[in-house]
Design an enzyme around this catalytic site. Structure first.
Site, mmCIF file in Angstrom:
data_model
loop_
_atom_site.group_PDB
_atom_site.id
_atom_site.type_symbol
_atom_site.label_atom_id
_atom_site.label_comp_id
_atom_site.label_asym_id
_atom_site.label_seq_id
_atom_site.Cartn_x
_atom_site.Cartn_y
_atom_site.Cartn_z
ATOM 1 N N ASP A 67 5.087 -2.242 40.676
ATOM 2 C CA ASP A 67 4.680 -1.054 41.432
ATOM 3 C C ASP A 67 5.864 -0.172 41.794
ATOM 4 O O ASP A 67 7.030 -0.555 41.618
ATOM 5 C CB ASP A 67 3.907 -1.464 42.695
ATOM 6 C CG ASP A 67 4.571 -2.622 43.453
ATOM 7 O OD1 ASP A 67 5.786 -2.848 43.245
ATOM 8 O OD2 ASP A 67 3.883 -3.286 44.237
ATOM 9 N N ASN A 136 -1.314 -9.417 54.218
ATOM 10 C CA ASN A 136 -2.754 -9.152 54.104
ATOM 11 C C ASN A 136 -3.333 -9.652 52.777
ATOM 12 O O ASN A 136 -4.464 -9.336 52.429
ATOM 13 C CB ASN A 136 -3.034 -7.650 54.271
ATOM 14 C CG ASN A 136 -2.399 -6.812 53.165
ATOM 15 O OD1 ASN A 136 -1.781 -7.347 52.240
ATOM 16 N ND2 ASN A 136 -2.555 -5.500 53.232
ATOM 17 N N GLU A 143 -4.076 -3.578 47.530
ATOM 18 C CA GLU A 143 -4.449 -3.865 48.906
ATOM 19 C C GLU A 143 -5.857 -4.463 48.950
ATOM 20 O O GLU A 143 -6.610 -4.352 47.972
ATOM 21 C CB GLU A 143 -4.404 -2.561 49.716
ATOM 22 C CG GLU A 143 -3.018 -1.907 49.762
ATOM 23 C CD GLU A 143 -2.033 -2.624 50.687
ATOM 24 O OE1 GLU A 143 -2.104 -3.869 50.820
ATOM 25 O OE2 GLU A 143 -1.183 -1.938 51.269
#
Ligand code: PGA
Length: 260
Positions: A67, A136, A143
């Site tokens: 990324d 997370n 995400e």
């Protein structure tokens, strides 16, 4: 899934280094999927040492990073291109032209995503994909709520990710809120994946990855669908696993059977 629980972060980095060196010895022309963040840094340091001692060569390696922030050019100190050059590429005998990081400064980010995905395919796909995990449960910048079939695309970061990464930015510095990330589908296409996690703040995410339901709520849980996923964690990151004892016994048996 192979779950390897080791004493501490040093042992995790040693294990990962040995694994990557083994991969490059077997297949010097490997296509590696690489990651940024704090988790891979100790591995990169060991790979640099191994390269400088002549134990491993990167001269035929191609790499693709997971990324990059949108809005940061590769020469920006907080960009992931800069990170990779600084933490690995500048110190090993890799051909920099064969190292790939999405271009966060591309005029058309969507076109850049399509180009990046095509470049991975053109290289023959990723042989070994390295991953960290967000608190997370994210992998790359996938995400929670990311499609488990997603490909390289633009993703808006969660508040928790922005907060976790704010430690790298000065208080008055521009911090990007969006990124280009390879997708979960892209990651699952790698022939092998290795996820590294250390420290108690990763324990919840590791539990979701290893023992939780396969769910977009914990993107790393998608590794349960991969045939060759190796999750390497320290005791702290493994502290919430209910299957810890079994995993340790199974790993012991794995070593015995491999050595037999
Ligand atoms: P970290 O980040 O290695 O810095 O903890 C991992 C991630 O966010 O994927």
């Amino acid at each position: 899934m192979r779950l390897v629980i080791l004493e501490n972060a040093e042992a995790v980095a040693d294990f990962a280094c040995e694994y990557f060196v083994g991969q490059l010895k077997r297949q010097p022309k490997s296509v590696l999927g690489l990651a940024t963040g704090s988790s891979p840094v100790a591995l990169y340091q060991r790979l640099i040492q191994a390269n400088q001692k002549g134990e491993v060569s990167f001269d035929q390696v191609t790499s693709f990073n997971l990324d990059e922030y949108i809005g940061l050019a590769g020469d920006h100190p907080q960009s992931y291109r800069y990170f990779m050059n600084d933490k690995l590429f500048d110190h090993v005998n890799i051909d920099q032209a064969k190292t790939h990081v999405p271009n966060g400064a591309a005029e058309d980010p969507n076109a850049e995503c399509a180009r990046y995905e095509a470049a991975i395919a053109e290289a023959g796909g990723i042989d070994l994909q390295l991953l960290g995990i967000g608190v997370n449960g994210h992998i790359g910048f996938n995400e929670p709520l990311s499609s488990l079939a997603s490909r390289t695309r633009v993703k808006t970061l969660t508040k928790s990710t922005i907060e976790a990464n704010s430690r790298y930015f000065d208080a008055d510095e521009f911090q990007p809120t969006d990124a280009i990330t390879t997708g979960i589908g892209t990651i699952l296409d790698a022939k092998e994946v290795m996820l590294l996690a250390t420290g108690p703040n990763k324990a919840e995410a590791v539990r979701g990855c290893v023992e939780g339901p396969v769910s977009a709520a914990c993107p790393a849980s998608a590794l349960q669908l991969h045939q060759h996923a190796v999750v390497v964690v320290d005791e702290d990151a493994a502290s919430l696993l209910s299957m810890k004892e079994y995993a340790q016994w199974a790993e012991q048996r794995h070593i015995e059977l491999e050595g037999a």
